[in-house]
Write an enzyme that holds these catalytic residues in place. Sequence first.
Site, mmCIF file in Angstrom:
data_model
loop_
_atom_site.group_PDB
_atom_site.id
_atom_site.type_symbol
_atom_site.label_atom_id
_atom_site.label_comp_id
_atom_site.label_asym_id
_atom_site.label_seq_id
_atom_site.Cartn_x
_atom_site.Cartn_y
_atom_site.Cartn_z
ATOM 1 C CE LYS A 122 77.367 140.184 43.661
ATOM 2 N NZ LYS A 122 76.103 140.152 44.361
ATOM 3 C CE LYS A 129 78.035 147.737 47.721
ATOM 4 N NZ LYS A 129 77.411 146.412 47.725
ATOM 5 C CG ASP A 169 76.762 141.376 47.829
ATOM 6 O OD1 ASP A 169 75.844 142.202 47.857
ATOM 7 O OD2 ASP A 169 76.962 140.616 46.863
ATOM 8 C CD GLU A 170 73.005 141.958 49.247
ATOM 9 O OE1 GLU A 170 73.734 142.703 48.559
ATOM 10 O OE2 GLU A 170 72.616 140.840 48.854
ATOM 11 C CG HIS A 225 72.877 147.372 49.703
ATOM 12 N ND1 HIS A 225 71.653 146.761 49.518
ATOM 13 C CD2 HIS A 225 73.735 146.792 48.822
ATOM 14 C CE1 HIS A 225 71.785 145.840 48.560
ATOM 15 N NE2 HIS A 225 73.034 145.854 48.106
ATOM 16 N NE ARG A 226 67.503 150.074 45.289
ATOM 17 C CZ ARG A 226 66.762 150.328 44.226
ATOM 18 N NH1 ARG A 226 65.805 151.213 44.301
ATOM 19 N NH2 ARG A 226 66.968 149.724 43.073
ATOM 20 C CB SER A 280 74.124 148.172 42.022
ATOM 21 O OG SER A 280 74.745 146.987 42.429
ATOM 22 N N GLY A 281 73.020 145.844 40.031
ATOM 23 C CA GLY A 281 72.082 144.732 39.935
ATOM 24 C C GLY A 281 71.936 144.236 38.515
ATOM 25 N N GLY A 312 78.116 140.046 39.374
ATOM 26 C CA GLY A 312 78.178 138.890 38.480
ATOM 27 C C GLY A 312 78.704 139.259 37.099
HETATM 28 C C1 CAP Z 1 74.351 143.222 42.655
HETATM 29 C C2 CAP Z 1 74.091 143.165 44.127
HETATM 30 C C3 CAP Z 1 73.408 144.399 44.711
HETATM 31 C C4 CAP Z 1 72.106 144.772 44.072
HETATM 32 C C5 CAP Z 1 71.231 145.641 44.916
HETATM 33 C C6 CAP Z 1 73.271 141.942 44.471
HETATM 34 O O1 CAP Z 1 75.002 142.068 42.205
HETATM 35 O O2 CAP Z 1 75.297 143.018 44.813
HETATM 36 O O3 CAP Z 1 73.229 144.123 46.063
HETATM 37 O O4 CAP Z 1 72.401 145.463 42.925
HETATM 38 O O5 CAP Z 1 70.135 146.074 44.214
HETATM 39 O O6 CAP Z 1 73.545 141.370 45.524
HETATM 40 O O7 CAP Z 1 72.321 141.640 43.754
HETATM 41 P P1 CAP Z 1 75.038 141.705 40.655
HETATM 42 P P2 CAP Z 1 69.779 147.601 44.067
HETATM 43 O O8 CAP Z 1 75.805 142.795 39.972
HETATM 44 O O9 CAP Z 1 75.722 140.378 40.593
HETATM 45 O O10 CAP Z 1 73.628 141.649 40.188
HETATM 46 O O11 CAP Z 1 71.016 148.298 43.633
HETATM 47 O O12 CAP Z 1 68.710 147.629 43.029
HETATM 48 O O13 CAP Z 1 69.323 148.043 45.393
HETATM 49 MG MG MG Z 2 74.482 142.768 46.727
#
Ligand code: CAP
Ligand code: MG
Length: 445
Positions: free
Chosen positions: A177, A203, A205-206, A293-294, A373-374, A398
Amino acid sequence: MVQVRDLNQQSEGPTNGYKHKLFYNNMQKSPYLQLNTNPFLKSHLIANYYIESKFGLSKAAAEVAAESSIGTWTKLSTLSKKTQKKLGPKIFKLDYKNKVAHIAYPLDLFERGNITQLLSGLAGNVFSMKVIKNLRLLDIEFPQKYLNAFSGPAYGIEGVRRILIIDQRPIIGSIIKPKLGLTARQHAKLAYDIWMNGIDLVKDDENLTNMRFNLFRDRVKYVLDLKRKAETKTGQKKMHVFNVTGPADVMLERAKLVKRSGGRVVMIDLVACGLDNVDFLRRQNLGLILHGHRAGHSMFTKNSRHGMTMLLLAKLARLTGIDQLHTGTVVGKMEGTEQTVKKINQSMVEDWFGVNNQSDDWSDIKPVLPIASGGLHPGLVPDLVKILGHNIVINFGGGLHGHTDGSIAGARACRQAVDAVEKGIDLKNYAKNHPELKKALEYWS
Ligand code: CAP
Ligand code: MG
């Protein structure tokens, strides 16, 4: 006075005044309604749909069955009785209480190994029909011949754990991040710092791909150089997940670059890219772990009365070759009830599915490692592990880089939280001798 719109009415039939009539307006007229017949498991795919329609379940199910297979809104001179008998779907069970129709589709309606074609039929036009108010594709049961056309994960849980040499405990991951904004060198340095302080997997990020300020090629080089250094210094195996999301040719080129450079894992945003691209990447047999990643799934999974379930998306991701998949946390920032996430995670390791009291044999398809995650931070780890168990990746974004003393302290705090849980020690007690954890608990209390 302000007019309040009834949101429930929004998807009710036509919004433009042009109504559409049912084709099978008398249930007897639908050749597809064959209640209480054998679901023909070996020769049919079975789909379960939740259906809301003012015309009632049986009539609406007849329309869904037709439109998703060989029918349309009117009689066709081109559709022979013989074809209809051979390729016609069969609505073999209607659950009026839960508004669920169970429909068996002959296997010949589907091209083997073409997941896009499957979705064009079963998750296609039916969602747009005016005669349906809400429709949700709950699950699909696949005959062995259909499953056999796919490879499934190359590594799965066992393979990922073997490479990291981590037997039992949760794998500790971190998303760099901010999502976008760091240079390739900054990204690599941050990955190194947190690998050195207890993190196993780092990793992209998306939405981080090949950016002007952080070129993919540079990131791969700098990150893998420092990964080797971190592995030598710690004596532990480390992973970096590179996001190759993009057009298929670009994705392949980048995956090959990762492989050539000594990387082991690539990530694909499977909703944006489509499952067929997951399958495409898997079929290249590059020897890479595929991280799914979804992002975006909630566009069609969130409304419990419409769309498709995350459970089905996860099963299709497993079929097409994802090794580790984001499936939810229950305790974090994203939607997902305990019951739903547990059921998805269970389906990732299941060998046998009994969707319609029949068994679907997935024993040749490796189990997928669930990723939580999240919105996670150290204080949530005990509840997370209590609910989802130890066989997961715990991903902190975060909740690591937001630590008041920075990412190194954040990495230590995350590691300490997992260590405490694995040792069966209460976090507050463990924090007495672990200042990074103590600060994290105070900050995110
Ligand atoms: C988490 C994250 C992930 C999400 C995806 C974000 O960051 O990198 O992409 O967890 O959601 O961008 O939000 P934080 P899921 O740890 O800062 O929240 O796993 O539910 O598909
Ligand atoms: Mg992410």
